[in-house]
Design a protein around this motif. Structure first.
Motif, mmCIF file in Angstrom:
data_model
loop_
_atom_site.group_PDB
_atom_site.id
_atom_site.type_symbol
_atom_site.label_atom_id
_atom_site.label_comp_id
_atom_site.label_asym_id
_atom_site.label_seq_id
_atom_site.Cartn_x
_atom_site.Cartn_y
_atom_site.Cartn_z
ATOM 1 N N HIS A 136 -14.018 -15.033 -5.177
ATOM 2 C CA HIS A 136 -15.281 -13.775 -4.282
ATOM 3 C C HIS A 136 -14.550 -12.341 -4.418
ATOM 4 O O HIS A 136 -13.785 -11.976 -3.927
ATOM 5 C CB HIS A 136 -15.326 -13.990 -2.691
ATOM 6 C CG HIS A 136 -16.561 -12.912 -2.036
ATOM 7 N ND1 HIS A 136 -15.722 -12.572 -1.285
ATOM 8 C CD2 HIS A 136 -17.481 -13.235 -1.726
ATOM 9 C CE1 HIS A 136 -17.062 -11.771 -0.939
ATOM 10 N NE2 HIS A 136 -17.986 -12.071 -1.285
ATOM 11 N N ALA A 138 -15.109 -8.795 -2.968
ATOM 12 C CA ALA A 138 -15.962 -7.944 -1.982
ATOM 13 C C ALA A 138 -16.600 -6.584 -2.639
ATOM 14 O O ALA A 138 -16.471 -5.584 -1.923
ATOM 15 C CB ALA A 138 -15.258 -7.975 -0.879
ATOM 16 N N SER A 166 -18.284 -11.658 2.911
ATOM 17 C CA SER A 166 -16.486 -11.652 3.043
ATOM 18 C C SER A 166 -16.937 -11.850 4.932
ATOM 19 O O SER A 166 -16.625 -12.519 5.481
ATOM 20 C CB SER A 166 -16.533 -10.269 3.332
ATOM 21 O OG SER A 166 -16.233 -10.251 1.983
ATOM 22 N N LEU A 169 -17.326 -16.035 4.809
ATOM 23 C CA LEU A 169 -15.867 -16.267 4.766
ATOM 24 C C LEU A 169 -15.259 -15.662 5.871
ATOM 25 O O LEU A 169 -14.832 -17.408 6.713
ATOM 26 C CB LEU A 169 -15.002 -15.580 3.612
ATOM 27 C CG LEU A 169 -16.267 -16.012 2.170
ATOM 28 C CD1 LEU A 169 -15.406 -15.078 1.016
ATOM 29 C CD2 LEU A 169 -15.694 -17.554 1.410
ATOM 30 N N SER A 170 -15.470 -14.733 6.651
ATOM 31 C CA SER A 170 -14.280 -14.814 7.809
ATOM 32 C C SER A 170 -14.433 -15.376 9.166
ATOM 33 O O SER A 170 -13.509 -16.196 9.692
ATOM 34 C CB SER A 170 -14.392 -13.532 8.223
ATOM 35 O OG SER A 170 -15.667 -13.226 8.934
ATOM 36 N N MET A 173 -13.003 -19.149 8.587
ATOM 37 C CA MET A 173 -11.224 -19.153 8.012
ATOM 38 C C MET A 173 -11.090 -18.801 10.387
ATOM 39 O O MET A 173 -11.379 -18.565 10.805
ATOM 40 C CB MET A 173 -11.077 -18.126 7.732
ATOM 41 C CG MET A 173 -11.334 -18.441 6.008
ATOM 42 S SD MET A 173 -11.064 -16.400 4.853
ATOM 43 C CE MET A 173 -9.708 -16.205 5.743
ATOM 44 N N GLY A 176 -9.909 -14.843 9.638
ATOM 45 C CA GLY A 176 -11.034 -14.121 9.452
ATOM 46 C C GLY A 176 -10.782 -12.679 9.463
ATOM 47 O O GLY A 176 -11.744 -12.511 8.167
ATOM 48 N N ALA A 179 -10.184 -11.884 5.460
ATOM 49 C CA ALA A 179 -11.553 -12.132 4.120
ATOM 50 C C ALA A 179 -12.055 -10.909 4.385
ATOM 51 O O ALA A 179 -12.322 -10.499 3.646
ATOM 52 C CB ALA A 179 -12.434 -13.025 4.272
ATOM 53 N N MET A 185 -10.777 -12.830 -3.329
ATOM 54 C CA MET A 185 -10.647 -14.327 -2.462
ATOM 55 C C MET A 185 -10.578 -15.052 -3.290
ATOM 56 O O MET A 185 -12.123 -15.881 -3.838
ATOM 57 C CB MET A 185 -11.956 -14.875 -1.309
ATOM 58 C CG MET A 185 -10.806 -15.550 -0.238
ATOM 59 S SD MET A 185 -10.027 -15.647 0.923
ATOM 60 C CE MET A 185 -10.269 -14.140 1.787
ATOM 61 N N TYR A 235 -8.378 -22.531 6.821
ATOM 62 C CA TYR A 235 -10.287 -22.225 7.322
ATOM 63 C C TYR A 235 -11.354 -23.790 6.451
ATOM 64 O O TYR A 235 -10.105 -24.948 6.587
ATOM 65 C CB TYR A 235 -10.096 -22.279 5.232
ATOM 66 C CG TYR A 235 -10.134 -22.351 3.995
ATOM 67 C CD1 TYR A 235 -10.910 -24.423 3.641
ATOM 68 C CD2 TYR A 235 -8.549 -22.408 3.478
ATOM 69 C CE1 TYR A 235 -9.982 -24.844 2.988
ATOM 70 C CE2 TYR A 235 -8.073 -24.360 2.516
ATOM 71 C CZ TYR A 235 -8.751 -25.036 2.550
ATOM 72 O OH TYR A 235 -8.760 -25.928 1.340
ATOM 73 N N ILE A 240 -16.460 -23.565 4.012
ATOM 74 C CA ILE A 240 -15.942 -23.057 2.719
ATOM 75 C C ILE A 240 -16.420 -23.195 1.641
ATOM 76 O O ILE A 240 -17.256 -23.168 0.896
ATOM 77 C CB ILE A 240 -14.701 -23.197 2.708
ATOM 78 C CG1 ILE A 240 -13.383 -22.293 3.456
ATOM 79 C CG2 ILE A 240 -14.233 -22.483 1.167
ATOM 80 C CD1 ILE A 240 -14.327 -20.576 3.240
ATOM 81 N N ALA A 258 -5.964 -14.734 -0.427
ATOM 82 C CA ALA A 258 -6.237 -13.055 -0.108
ATOM 83 C C ALA A 258 -4.958 -12.742 -1.293
ATOM 84 O O ALA A 258 -4.273 -12.784 -0.874
ATOM 85 C CB ALA A 258 -6.025 -13.171 1.106
#
Length: 273
Positions: A136, A138, A166, A169-170, A173, A176, A179, A185, A235, A240, A258
């Motif tokens: 990913h 961002a 983002s 994703l956060s 996780m 978070g 992300a 990522m 995560y 995910i 990350a």
């Protein structure tokens, strides 16, 4: 993945049989285990995709020039560390080509040899290469924000979905903020059958070991390029996998990394560094 399906498969937490013990025992090798004949292995390899193609999505060729490393191998190994603070930075296509080529790219074509497939940058049980790499992005830059897949056979990216995810994703996780602080990522995902058709339960072990090899390559390349990285096991798998469009059983995420800029200054990592 259908919730009822994974609940049917999952070993209950109140049982005396711990899942890791069952897996470890089932994946032990024995002299009496049947060996899959080579002709059967080759036939099955021909049936299974060597890598996901995503031909219906836009393809982005990656440069064949790579970002020069600032450190020697010895220095990269010695200086590798988990970034304690990270900020977004703009990664060039050359940076991305460097990261993914040295992570899981082709290093031997094996043309006119007895080997049925090219070799890659990491050891793989039976040279079956069960992993697929997604990422990913961002921050935009030379690539739009969105979800991508790396095709090592073409040394190219497939652009799967536009948009900065983002925040989603956060929420998937344990930490978070990673992300939100990262530029990229990376998701190391596994197509388990590529290994288990030959090695059975032990193929699951081989797949996880291979993911560690790929992650360490990424760590060393990031370090040598002056980037920070954080290896992530915290995560929520089903969230995910859902964000990546994976079923969570035939293919699932087994590791995340990350990547961003360490220190106080937000910068672009270039080949001139």
């Amino acid at each position: 993945m259908n919730q009822q399906l994974w609940q049917d498969i999952r070993i209950p937490t109140d049982t005396e049989d711990l899942a890791w013990e069952v897996l470890h025992e089932n994946s032990k090798a024995s002299r009496y285990n049947p060996i899959t004949p080579p002709e059967v292995v080759r036939a099955r390899m021909n049936e299974l995709l060597e890598t996901l193609s995503f031909d219906q999505y836009p393809s982005i060729p990656l440069p064949t020039s790579f970002t020069p490393m600032q450190l020697s191998l010895t220095e990269a190994i010695t200086n590798r560390t988990t970034a304690r603070s990270m900020q977004p930075c703009l990664l060039t296509l050359e940076n991305i080509a460097t990261l993914f080529h040295y992570a899981y790219g082709i290093n031997r074509s094996n043309q006119e040899t007895v080997f049925p497939r090219p070799f890659r940058m990491v050891p793989s049980g039976g040279a079956l290469y069960p992993l697929e790499l997604f990422f990913h992005n961002a921050q935009g830059g030379e690539l739009s924000a969105g979800l991508y897949h790396y095709n090592p056979l073409k040394h190219a990216l497939s652009f799967l979905r536009y948009g900065d995810d983002s925040r989603h994703l956060s929420q998937a996780m344990v930490q978070g903020n990673l992300a939100l602080d990262a530029s990229m990522m990376i998701f190391i995902t596994a197509m388990f059958e590529r290994s288990t058709f030959k090695y059975g339960d032990r193929g699951y072990r081989f797949t996880c070991i291979e993911a560690g090899h790929v992650a360490q390559n990424i760590n060393l390349v990031c370090t040598a390029m002056g980037l920070g990285c954080v290896n992530i096991g915290g995560y929520y798998d089903r969230q995910i996998d859902s964000l990546l469009g994976l079923d969570g059983l035939i293919q699932s995420t087994i590791y995340m990394i990350a990547i961003g800029q360490t220190g106080e200054d937000t910068a672009t990592v270039t080949s001139d560094v």
